[in-house]
Design an enzyme around this catalytic site. Structure first.
Site, PDB file in Angstrom:
ATOM      1  N   ASP A 162       0.847  -1.187   0.000  1.00 54.07           N
ATOM      2  CA  ASP A 162       0.000   0.000   0.000  1.00 54.07           C
ATOM      3  C   ASP A 162       0.885   1.241   0.000  1.00 54.07           C
ATOM      4  O   ASP A 162       1.909   1.285   0.696  1.00 54.07           O
ATOM      5  CB  ASP A 162      -0.883   0.033   1.250  1.00 54.07           C
ATOM      6  CG  ASP A 162      -2.115  -0.840   1.127  1.00 54.07           C
ATOM      7  OD1 ASP A 162      -2.251  -1.554   0.118  1.00 54.07           O
ATOM      8  OD2 ASP A 162      -2.954  -0.813   2.057  1.00 54.07           O
ATOM      9  N   SER A 198       8.293   3.407   4.587  1.00 60.34           N
ATOM     10  CA  SER A 198       9.506   3.642   3.808  1.00 60.34           C
ATOM     11  C   SER A 198       9.187   3.469   2.332  1.00 60.34           C
ATOM     12  O   SER A 198       8.165   3.961   1.851  1.00 60.34           O
ATOM     13  CB  SER A 198      10.634   2.715   4.251  1.00 60.34           C
ATOM     14  OG  SER A 198      11.849   3.117   3.652  1.00 60.34           O
TER      15      SER A 198
END
Length: 295
Positions: free
Chosen positions: A90, A258
């Site tokens: 996602d 990240s």
């Protein structure tokens, strides 16, 4: 002016200490304080907890437990077409396209090279010359677990030490070679569609990078390259069994958001032409159509 200040801060901030302290705080079992902080985070980022397999806040003793929450099994339907590779995380697609020889894309007229991203490992670089790539930024509010775009057999894992610059799109589009300068975990898989690299990029306040087979890879941050090799005859030379991960199955996670990068070989896959930079990415959506290498 603001962009220049943001980039300057990337050099001035004590990134390792900030990451270490945030990691300690995220692992702290703070009782009602932790639950209130999680509730505030949910409110600020408008997180739909119905998508989580544990929607009750009392199930999360620490911030890390919340950040690494699993999605409900029906939250992200997986495209079941065997020729379809799916989006592994996602987030937001920041770059997607073809690799020109070894040039992935350019930032401020400075090219990203496979050589830098893959830390000069020619045996891996060769698989992806003139191939294709996708880069997905994972904001703090999104699911931090990473999944397999297709079924793959693990061949190599590399931990490359490096910096902890922010990977926010506002930074990466103005600061050259962040992905080649930051610490990262490179996972090489052999698939029905040729070789695939799935690269987990470290960043400031990313307290940990983990895989499902090795567990926590970083920390500790010892500043040395680590390399795990797995044989091509289905015998894992660093463990007892070969490691085959199925399409749509979890392969790793970040503790805080990240970036994940995927690389594919030349003429091995055709990227979904509906996907563009800054599109929303959702696990299970079609990423590419693969040409099977099976004979």
């Amino acid at each position: 002016m603001l962009e220049k200040i943001q980039i300057l801060l990337q050099y001035l901030l004590p990134k390792y200490w900030i990451t270490y302290l945030v990691g300690l705080g995220a692992s702290w079992k703070g009782g009602w304080i932790t639950r209130y902080a999680i509730l505030l985070f949910i409110h600020i980022y408008k997180i739909d907890m119905k998508e989580s397999d544990k929607p009750n806040l009392t199930d999360y003793a620490t911030f890390n437990a919340f950040f690494t929450r699993k999605l409900h099994k029906n939250a992200r339907p997986i495209d079941t077409n065997p020729s379809t590779l799916i989006i592994p995380a996602d987030g937001i697609i920041t770059q997607i396209g073809k690799i020109n020889q070894t040039n992935i894309f350019r930032v401020k007229n400075a090219p990203y090279h496979l050589d830098g991203l893959l830390a000069g490992h020619d045996n891996i670089i060769d698989y992806f010359i003139n191939g294709s790539f996708v880069i997905i930024y994972i904001p703090p509010q999104n699911c931090h677990r990473i999944y397999m775009p297709c079924t793959g057999t693990l061949r190599e894992v590399l931990y490359i030490p490096g910096n902890l610059f922010s990977v926010h799109p506002k930074i990466t589009k103005n600061m050259p070679n962040i992905f080649s300068r930051n610490e990262r975990v490179i996972c090489l898989f052999e698939t029905d569609f040729g070789y695939m690299a799935q690269i987990l990029i470290g960043a400031i306040i990313v307290g940990s990078i983990e895989t499902t087979w090795l567990g926590t890879i970083t920390p500790p941050r010892e500043g040395i390259v680590r390399h795990w090799r797995y044989s091509s005859n289905n015998t894992n030379t660093d463990a007892d069994d070969s490691i085959i991960l199925q399409k749509g199955h979890e392969m790793g996670l970040f503790k805080l958001g990240s970036t994940v990068i995927n690389l594919f070989g030349d003429k091995k896959v055709i990227l979904n032409n509906l996907l563009q930079p800054y599109d929303i990415a959702r696990i299970g959506m079609p990423l590419a159509h693969g040409h099977s290498q099976k004979k």
